[in-house]
Design an enzyme around this catalytic site. Structure first.
Site, short mmCIF file in Angstrom:
data_model
loop_
_atom_site.label_atom_id
_atom_site.label_comp_id
_atom_site.label_asym_id
_atom_site.label_seq_id
_atom_site.Cartn_x
_atom_site.Cartn_y
_atom_site.Cartn_z
N ARG A 236 -0.39 11.98 3.33
CA ARG A 236 -1.30 11.77 4.45
C ARG A 236 -1.03 12.73 5.60
NH1 ARG A 236 -0.20 5.39 5.81
NH2 ARG A 236 -1.13 5.89 7.79
N ASN B 173 -5.17 3.55 4.07
CA ASN B 173 -4.54 4.84 4.38
C ASN B 173 -3.54 5.21 3.30
OD1 ASN B 173 -5.93 4.39 6.72
ND2 ASN B 173 -4.16 3.67 7.85
N ASP B 174 -2.68 4.23 2.99
CA ASP B 174 -1.70 4.49 1.94
C ASP B 174 -2.32 4.38 0.56
OD1 ASP B 174 0.79 5.25 3.10
OD2 ASP B 174 0.81 3.28 4.04
N ARG C 157 1.42 -3.37 14.13
CA ARG C 157 2.40 -2.45 13.53
C ARG C 157 3.70 -2.54 14.34
NH1 ARG C 157 -2.41 1.14 12.76
NH2 ARG C 157 -2.44 1.82 10.60
N GLU D 232 -1.52 -1.58 -0.77
CA GLU D 232 -1.62 -0.17 -0.38
C GLU D 232 -0.96 0.76 -1.39
OE1 GLU D 232 -0.04 0.31 3.58
OE2 GLU D 232 1.56 -1.12 3.24
N ARG E 259 2.88 -7.55 11.05
CA ARG E 259 3.38 -6.87 9.86
C ARG E 259 4.86 -6.56 10.05
NH1 ARG E 259 1.19 -1.13 7.87
NH2 ARG E 259 2.36 -0.38 9.67
C1 PEP Z 1 -2.55 1.57 5.66
O1 PEP Z 1 -1.74 2.16 4.94
O2 PEP Z 1 -3.79 1.61 5.47
C2 PEP Z 1 -2.07 0.82 6.82
C3 PEP Z 1 -2.88 0.08 7.53
O3 PEP Z 1 -0.76 0.94 7.16
P1 PEP Z 1 -0.16 2.22 7.93
O4 PEP Z 1 -1.34 3.10 8.30
O5 PEP Z 1 0.58 1.72 9.10
O6 PEP Z 1 0.70 2.83 6.89
MG MG Z 2 0.34 1.68 5.15
#
Ligand code: PEP
Ligand code: MG
Length: 584
Positions: A470, A459-460, A301, A436, A337
């Site tokens: 989130r 996550n997204d 990240r 995502e 990324r």
């Molecule tokens: C996600 O969205 O799952 C992801 C890995 O990216 P981030 O958590 O950095 O948004």
């Molecule tokens: Mg993400």
């Protein structure tokens, strides 16, 4: 002894004294709202008032019977002030007639009101200005992104203390780790907020959504934090402390047992190899990666390199940072990324968030394609670093093909430029995209046709599929990685990769959560990227799994007609054994 409950987001037990982090009052910014956005600004204000009202009602509902009557009348007074037209309606007039932003309209109105109270003779009434200010502050808290609020200096050495705060930013988590935090507890927050993710990867036991934590916990009070169960124990007696010390030792033992797996391969019982990759935020995280002998990095990240500073890092600094990681991985894959700033990951905390839904706004690749200067510098730095090992470039938040084409064009231009300059780079560097956004998952087959790999950011994907912010604790209860729609999107993405013959990884938190490993294996996932601390436990599950059996069971789970049945089936899939229960 008092017990507070919240959402445990990072396992571990901490016994330590509290440091209650008080934030400064919100600094209100003033700006002109364009005519076209007046209605949405009014709506933003109305929503903030409504949320403040709900919070106050909730506080009132949770006042224990034993509390003095004044406690209830105190809240009732605040509700009355909040419902008064001077607070609830007059600012709307200011927004409409003066084009003021909601925060400023509210502040201007309350300043006027407070001035009137100050001139009153009666000391009781004069004192009411404090209530007005508190109510206004509550509405402002709901208006302003939590990350915009002022910060109180944190001691240089926290000495293992438990930080209690209203909310913490991802940046805070890093700063606090560096200052020796023992654990943290916040009033707000969700399990997949970036702050929670960081807590896990930094190994900080953490509990979020402990409503009222900052009210109930006193500075320097002795606490026990059970990060797995989401429990905060206040003023524990000696017997409880001993019990938790025993538990902490048990966790340590379980961890040591897993250590035996460090050097063993992540191969299933029926001989299928699975890639276990690490998620990192900063080059400093490399230590954890080397410790668990990850087969590479599945998510770097890079935005964390841009935080806690006034100016973004230049090409040289970025190149050095990326090259350091690539060299350290010594031929193993490093998935870098590109910048994912926006939403709860903000770089410039001084600029107010000017949109109502930052998560749906200019974030990640969208922002990069607008800020081409910033983006090109990063792409150059990554390409240069690719000369030193096996780099994969990964684009976050893709939602349409055009974004892929634009990034590909930019990469090709920069490759030409580097070639002309005689600067080395890997001409075969794979370029992949994150899935995502539901739109990307639904059309994963189209995306896969133009990319070298996919990585599912659950996550997204969960946030956008289930429409739950989130970082918003009020909708935490809807967070469900096993929601059939989420599972279908994941299955579809894995399938698209298979058809197109390109690898599909998962780098969201779901990949590092042992509750989902068997199901994901059964769905065909063969690349898991997670915070290094989770890796040995996942490896253990993989080594004990027979994938062709899991495939049959996963197909059955995907056919489940209701969510309850689906959860039960996943539970029975996991029921086999779980000796390291304490770590989960
Ligand atoms: C996600 O969205 O799952 C992801 C890995 O990216 P981030 O958590 O950095 O948004
Ligand atoms: Mg993400």
């Amino acid at each position: 002894m008092l017990t507070l409950h919240g959402k445990g987001v990072s396992a571990g037990i901490t016994i330590g004294r509290a440091f209650v982090l008080k934030r400064e009052r919100i600094k209100v910014q003033e700006y002109v709202v364009p005519h076209a956005f007046i209605d949405s600004e009014v709506e933003r204000f109305t929503l903030a008032v409504e949320r403040a009202r709900r919070q106050l009602r909730e506080i009132r509902d949770h006042i224990p019977d034993s509390a003095p009557a004044e406690a209830i009348s105190f809240i009732d007074t605040h509700l009355l002030i909040l419902n008064d037209t001077m607070i609830a309606e007059a600012p709307i007039e200011h927004i409409r007639t003066n084009q003021w932003n909601a925060e400023y309209a509210l502040k201007a109105q309350s300043d006027q009101l407070i001035a009137v109270f100050e001139q009153m003779e009666d000391p009781y009434l004069r004192n009411k200005k404090v209530d007005v200010a508190q109510v206004v502050e509550r509405v402002l808290q709901n208006l302003v992104n939590p990350l915009d609020r002022g910060e109180e200096p944190i001691p240089d050495d926290l000495g293992g203390r438990v930080v209690i705060a209203n909310d913490l930013t991802p940046t805070d988590a890093v700063v606090l780790k560096n200052r020796g935090i023992g654990a943290f507890v916040t009033n707000l927050g969700g399990p997949i907020s970036h702050t929670a993710i960081l807590a896990r990867s930094l190994g900080i036991p953490a509990i979020v959504a402990v409503h009222g934590a900052t009210r109930y916990v006193g500075n320097e009070e002795l606490l026990i934090i059970d990060g797995k169960r989401g429990v905060v124990l206040l003023a524990p007696d000696a017997e409880i402390i001993n019990e938790y010390r025993r538990r902490a030792r048990k966790i340590e033992r379980a961890r040591r047992e897993l250590d035996i797996l460090r050097a063993s391969e992540a191969v299933s019982r029926d001989g299928v190899p699975v890639q276990l990759l690490a998620n990192i935020e900063l080059p400093e995280d490399l230590e954890g990666v080397q410790e668990v002998l990850a087969s590479g990095i599945g998510l770097y990240r890079t935005e964390f390199l841009f935080m806690n500073r006034k100016k973004p890092p230049d090409e040289e600094e970025q190149f050095e940072a990326y090259a350091k990681v690539v060299r350290a991985l010594n031929g193993r894959t490093v998935t870098i990324r590109t910048l994912d700033i926006g939403a709860d990951k903000r770089v410039d905390l001084d600029t107010p968030v000017s949109v109502a839904n930052p998560a749906l706004s200019l974030r990640a690749v969208r922002l990069c394609l607008q800020e081409l200067g910033l983006f090109k510098v990063q792409l150059r730095a990554i390409l240069r670093a690719s000369a030193f090992g096996r780099v994969r470039l990964m684009i976050p938040m893709l939602s349409n093909l055009d974004e892929i084409f634009r990034v590909l064009d930019l990469v090709h231009d920069i490759q030409d430029e580097l070639r002309r300059q005689g600067t080395p780079f890997d001409t075969k560097m794979p370029l992949g995209g994150m899935i995502e956004v539901p739109a990307a998952a639904v059309s994963a087959d189209l995306f896969a046709a133009h990319l070298d790999f996919l990585s599912i950011g659950t996550n997204d994907l969960i946030q956008y599929t289930l429409a739950i912010d989130r970082v918003d604790d009020t909708v935490n209860y809807l967070y469900d990685p096993l929601h059939p729609s989420v599972l279908r999107l994941i299955a579809r993405t894995i399938e698209a990769g298979r058809e197109q013959g390109i690898p599909v990884a998962m780098c969201g938190e779901m990949a590092g959560d042992p509750r989902y490993t068997r199901l994901l294996l059964g769905l065909g996932l063969r690349e898991f990227s997670m915070h290094p601390a989770a890796m040995l436990e996942i490896k253990k599950i993989i080594r004990e799994s027979t994938l062709h059996e899991l495939e049959t069971l996963a197909a059955e789970i995907m056919r489940a007609r209701d969510s309850r049945k689906l959860h039960l089936l996943v539970d029975s899939l996991n029921a086999a054994d779980d000796p390291s229960e304490e770590l989960a």
